[in-house]
Each structure stands twice: as C-alpha cells, then as structure tokens.
Design an enzyme around this catalytic site. Structure first.
Site, PDB file in Angstrom:
ATOM      1  N   LYS A  95       2.573   5.076  -1.341  1.00 43.12           N
ATOM      2  CA  LYS A  95       3.536   4.322  -0.519  1.00 43.12           C
ATOM      3  C   LYS A  95       3.665   2.887  -1.066  1.00 43.12           C
ATOM      4  O   LYS A  95       2.723   2.372  -1.680  1.00 43.12           O
ATOM      5  CB  LYS A  95       3.122   4.319   0.953  1.00 43.12           C
ATOM      6  CG  LYS A  95       1.910   3.502   1.238  1.00 43.12           C
ATOM      7  CD  LYS A  95       1.778   3.152   2.707  1.00 43.12           C
ATOM      8  CE  LYS A  95       0.613   2.179   2.793  1.00 43.12           C
ATOM      9  NZ  LYS A  95       0.372   1.469   3.958  1.00 43.12           N
ATOM     10  N   LYS A 147      -8.540   2.111   2.415  1.00 42.35           N
ATOM     11  CA  LYS A 147      -8.781   0.665   2.254  1.00 42.35           C
ATOM     12  C   LYS A 147     -10.215   0.392   1.821  1.00 42.35           C
ATOM     13  O   LYS A 147     -10.471  -0.510   1.033  1.00 42.35           O
ATOM     14  CB  LYS A 147      -8.507  -0.069   3.568  1.00 42.35           C
ATOM     15  CG  LYS A 147      -7.065  -0.429   3.770  1.00 42.35           C
ATOM     16  CD  LYS A 147      -6.956  -1.570   4.757  1.00 42.35           C
ATOM     17  CE  LYS A 147      -5.527  -2.013   4.931  1.00 42.35           C
ATOM     18  NZ  LYS A 147      -5.380  -3.111   5.860  1.00 42.35           N
ATOM     19  N   LYS A 177       1.926  -3.976  -0.197  1.00 46.46           N
ATOM     20  CA  LYS A 177       1.810  -5.363  -0.669  1.00 46.46           C
ATOM     21  C   LYS A 177       0.519  -5.584  -1.447  1.00 46.46           C
ATOM     22  O   LYS A 177       0.376  -6.569  -2.140  1.00 46.46           O
ATOM     23  CB  LYS A 177       1.951  -6.356   0.490  1.00 46.46           C
ATOM     24  CG  LYS A 177       1.061  -6.091   1.697  1.00 46.46           C
ATOM     25  CD  LYS A 177       1.555  -6.834   2.943  1.00 46.46           C
ATOM     26  CE  LYS A 177       0.912  -6.253   4.199  1.00 46.46           C
ATOM     27  NZ  LYS A 177       1.601  -6.533   5.425  1.00 46.46           N
TER      28      LYS A 177
HETATM   29  P1  TYM Z   1       1.014  -3.286   8.195  1.00 43.97           P
HETATM   30  O1  TYM Z   1       0.929  -4.756   8.321  1.00 43.97           O
HETATM   31  O2  TYM Z   1       0.292  -2.620   7.099  1.00 43.97           O
HETATM   32  O3  TYM Z   1       2.518  -2.818   8.092  1.00 43.97           O
HETATM   33  C1  TYM Z   1       3.496  -3.272   9.001  1.00 43.97           C
HETATM   34  C2  TYM Z   1       4.504  -2.176   9.302  1.00 43.97           C
HETATM   35  O4  TYM Z   1       5.171  -1.748   8.116  1.00 43.97           O
HETATM   36  C3  TYM Z   1       5.090  -0.337   7.988  1.00 43.97           C
HETATM   37  N1  TYM Z   1       5.015  -0.004   6.558  1.00 43.97           N
HETATM   38  C4  TYM Z   1       5.821   0.872   5.943  1.00 43.97           C
HETATM   39  N2  TYM Z   1       6.831   1.643   6.394  1.00 43.97           N
HETATM   40  C5  TYM Z   1       7.465   2.433   5.495  1.00 43.97           C
HETATM   41  N3  TYM Z   1       7.136   2.499   4.173  1.00 43.97           N
HETATM   42  C6  TYM Z   1       6.128   1.740   3.678  1.00 43.97           C
HETATM   43  N4  TYM Z   1       5.807   1.797   2.376  1.00 43.97           N
HETATM   44  C7  TYM Z   1       5.417   0.882   4.582  1.00 43.97           C
HETATM   45  N5  TYM Z   1       4.375   0.019   4.427  1.00 43.97           N
HETATM   46  C8  TYM Z   1       4.146  -0.526   5.645  1.00 43.97           C
HETATM   47  C9  TYM Z   1       3.800   0.034   8.715  1.00 43.97           C
HETATM   48  O5  TYM Z   1       3.803   1.392   9.110  1.00 43.97           O
HETATM   49  C10 TYM Z   1       3.848  -0.912   9.893  1.00 43.97           C
HETATM   50  O6  TYM Z   1       4.668  -0.397  10.924  1.00 43.97           O
HETATM   51  N6  TYM Z   1      -2.144  -1.577  11.671  1.00 43.97           N
HETATM   52  C11 TYM Z   1      -0.821  -2.114  11.477  1.00 43.97           C
HETATM   53  C12 TYM Z   1      -0.604  -3.409  12.225  1.00 43.97           C
HETATM   54  C13 TYM Z   1      -0.866  -3.326  13.711  1.00 43.97           C
HETATM   55  C14 TYM Z   1      -0.051  -2.695  14.670  1.00 43.97           C
HETATM   56  C15 TYM Z   1      -0.687  -2.929  15.930  1.00 43.97           C
HETATM   57  C16 TYM Z   1       1.125  -1.953  14.583  1.00 43.97           C
HETATM   58  C17 TYM Z   1      -1.915  -3.900  14.364  1.00 43.97           C
HETATM   59  N7  TYM Z   1      -1.800  -3.660  15.695  1.00 43.97           N
HETATM   60  C18 TYM Z   1      -0.147  -2.429  17.104  1.00 43.97           C
HETATM   61  C19 TYM Z   1       1.650  -1.461  15.778  1.00 43.97           C
HETATM   62  C20 TYM Z   1       1.011  -1.691  17.001  1.00 43.97           C
HETATM   63  C21 TYM Z   1      -0.639  -2.394   9.986  1.00 43.97           C
HETATM   64  O7  TYM Z   1      -1.554  -2.480   9.260  1.00 43.97           O
HETATM   65  O8  TYM Z   1       0.620  -2.601   9.601  1.00 43.97           O
END
Ligand code: TYM
Length: 334
Positions: free
Chosen positions: A202, A118, A205
């Site tokens: 991957k 990032k 968004k």
């Molecule tokens: P974020 O917002 O980037 O993504 C949300 C969830 O979607 C999953 N994900 C994917 N899974 C499969 N293939 C993909 N291409 C893909 N892109 C995204 C992510 O693995 C995630 O589960 N840091 C986290 C948010 C967070 C969080 C937490 C998660 C903050 N606090 C506590 C769990 C527990 C994040 O950036 O997710």
C-alpha cells in the site's frame, strides 16, 4: 461502503502526524470525511499519541500536528460545523485506553496485522514499544469516547475497527450498555491506494518518496513520480483486466478526473503508457491545485490554527469527559 450517505450519525476519524500526507490518505479517508460531515456530527482528530508509538523526532512534532490540521481544513473540513482537535489535548483518551485495556483480548491484539508489519520495520536498537502493541486500544478509546457510529478510514484500519467494536461489545456485556458500536466506512475503489513503485504494497508515508504522491508535491515532482511509476508488461487500460500496477493508476485517475470507467477506457483505448501518464499527472496536479493554495494560506497563520485546535478541544472535551465518567461509574471506580 454503504450505497447512500448516512445521516444524523456521529462520525469519528483520525490521522497520525507522522510525515507527509499523501493521496492514499486523501482518497482512502479525508475525501469521505468531507462528504459525510454535511449531514452528520463529525470529529476529526490529530492522533499525536499514536505517532509517538514508534521512534520520532520531538522537535518537529508540533509542526507536523499543525500540518495535519491545515490539511484537514484545506481539504474541506468545515471548522464551524465539524470538530478538529488534538488527541493529547484531551486526557480522557489515554485514561479510557487504560480502562479498556483491562478487557481487551490479548490474543486478538496479537493478531493485529499493523502491529506485525510496523514492528518489523523498527531497528533492534530502538526495540518495539508496549505502546505500539496497545495502539489499537487507544484507537478504540478515541472512537468510543464520542459515541461514534461511523469511522471513515482506508482498508488497512478495518481490523482495528472490528477490534474496537468487539471491545465495546465485551464492555457492554460485562458492565452494561455504555458504548455505541462503531462501524467502519470504507470506499470501494480507493480503500487501498498502492505504492507507485511496488503495486503489492500500500502507498505509505514511511516508504521511499518516489512511491507516493504527497498532497503538497509540486507539479514537477508529481510529473516525475508518475512518469517513473511501475506499469505492467501488457498495455491494457481496463478496470477489470489490467494488471495491479495499471489498475492502481486507473483508480487514481478515476478519483481525480471524476470520469466514469467506460469513458476512461474509451479515452485510453489507443493510448501509450506515456500518454496515459501525462493525463494522469495533469489530473492529479489540477485536483490538488486548490488544496495546495489553501494549505499554504492556512499554514502561514500558526496562531489561528492553534486557536482552531483550542476551540476543537473545548467542543470535544464535554462529550469525552461525560463518557469517561459513565465508564468509571459502571466499573466501580470511586
Ligand atoms: P494513518 O495515519 O496511518 O492513516 C490515515 C488514514 O489514511 C488511510 N490510508 C490509506 N487509504 C487508502 N490507501 C492507502 N495507501 C492509505 N494509507 C493510509 C488510513 O486507512 C487512515 O484512514 N490508526 C490510524 C489513526 C487513528 C484512527 C483513530 C483512525 C487513530 N485513532 C480512530 C480512525 C479512528 C492510522 O494509523 O491512520
């Protein structure tokens, strides 16, 4: 991912309100939440304070938070049973993050791959924030506040959850047994849905729109994006032998069509890429149809959504404050 569904556990997960949610978010995370919430105690958070660790537009953030809330509900989160809430509504998250940052290992933090990737995407003029670096400690606080056992996420979050577990262990060793040690829960085939335009990356968004299917894309757009998705040179439809681009499309097809691998391979044996892509687009369109209808319905009523988030805050707050209270006590804060 474990074979049988866990029960009687505490589940916690979250998504950033930082843009259109896509089928990677759904297949990698939300789909598992819906299965897990039945026999477990679940918290699903909208992590707005993570979304502000990179440059963002404050004027659209409230709408994005409501979009994510509507997405959770339209995808099947049961708001009578599970708790949906906004991270910034509960100040215990940032307070615990500070306390945990006193024991978070700097070396391990510097090895977080999400921070490395990032930070590369940020323009020099905006500069990389300290918050982007300490992001995994806030995530650790999110998880540990609720005595979480299981964190259902996609593969890209695995390293963060290992760090959360490590921080919890260090804390317990230093101050006594306060925290439950969390484990990640990652689906086998949809842990990492890849970009439609570059199967080495991957689905994300933050990339070009053509590279992902947003959960709210219209049937027309879904057909266009799937028809322009890259494929491999050889047209083999095999879960084992296909190249990375087709394997990704096959995994998406399997998840949306709910068909067995063998059935899919037989069905596609004599088919062209064009025919496969037509079937794939049709299965995504029909798989998202109910979700999209519900989303539009729920999203019309801001007042009701805000009420749901307020109720979620009240339900989450008690547990969060009591964990924070114990932490302060064992750390000797008066
Ligand atoms: P974020 O917002 O980037 O993504 C949300 C969830 O979607 C999953 N994900 C994917 N899974 C499969 N293939 C993909 N291409 C893909 N892109 C995204 C992510 O693995 C995630 O589960 N840091 C986290 C948010 C967070 C969080 C937490 C998660 C903050 N606090 C506590 C769990 C527990 C994040 O950036 O997710």
């Amino acid at each position: 991912m474990s074979q049988s569904l866990p029960s009687n556990k505490t589940i916690f997960s979250g998504i950033q309100p930082s843009g259109a949610l896509h089928i990677g978010n759904y297949l990698g995370a939300i789909k598992q939440w819906i299965e897990l919430q039945q026999d477990n105690n679940a918290y699903f958070c909208i992590v707005d304070q993570h979304a502000i660790t990179v440059p963002y537009d404050p004027s659209t953030l409230p709408d994005r938070v409501l979009d994510v809330a509507a997405t959770y509900i339209a995808a099947g989160v049961d708001i009578q049973k599970s708790v949906i809430f906004v991270q910034s509504h509960i100040s215990a998250h940032t307070e615990l993050a500070w306390l945990l940052s006193t024991i978070a290992p700097y070396g391990a933090m510097s090895r977080m791959t999400q921070f490395k990737s990032k930070s590369k995407t940020i323009d020099a003029k905006d500069s990389v924030s300290l918050a982007l670096f300490s992001y995994p400690v806030l995530m650790t606080a999110d998880i540990l506040l609720y005595n979480t056992n299981i964190v259902p996420v996609g593969e890209d979050q695995k390293q963060h959850i290992e760090l959360a577990r490590d921080i919890a262990q260090r804390f317990n060793t230093t101050y006594g047994d306060v925290f439950t040690l969390p484990e990640s829960y990652i689906p086998e085939q949809t842990a990492r849905i890849m970009s439609l335009t570059d199967p080495k990356k991957k689905m994300s968004k933050s990339d070009a729109e053509k590279s992902y299917i947003a959960l709210n894309d219209s049937p027309e757009i879904i057909r266009q994006k799937i028809s322009s998705a890259v494929t491999d040179t050889e047209a083999i439809f095999s879960f084992k032998k296909s190249g990375p681009a087709v394997k990704n499309l096959l995994n998406i097809y399997k998840a949306f069509s709910k068909k067995e691998e063998q059935v899919i391979e037989q069905e596609l044996a004599e088919k062209s890429y064009k025919e496969f892509k037509d079937s794939l687009a049709a299965s995504i369109i029909s798989g998202l149809h109910n979700f999209q209808q519900k989303f539009d319905e729920i999203r019309k009523d801001d007042v009701e959504l805000r009420f749901t988030l307020g109720r979620g805050m009240h339900r989450a707050q008690g547990v969060a404050n009591s964990t924070l209270h114990r932490v302060k006590e064992v750390m000797g804060l008066m």
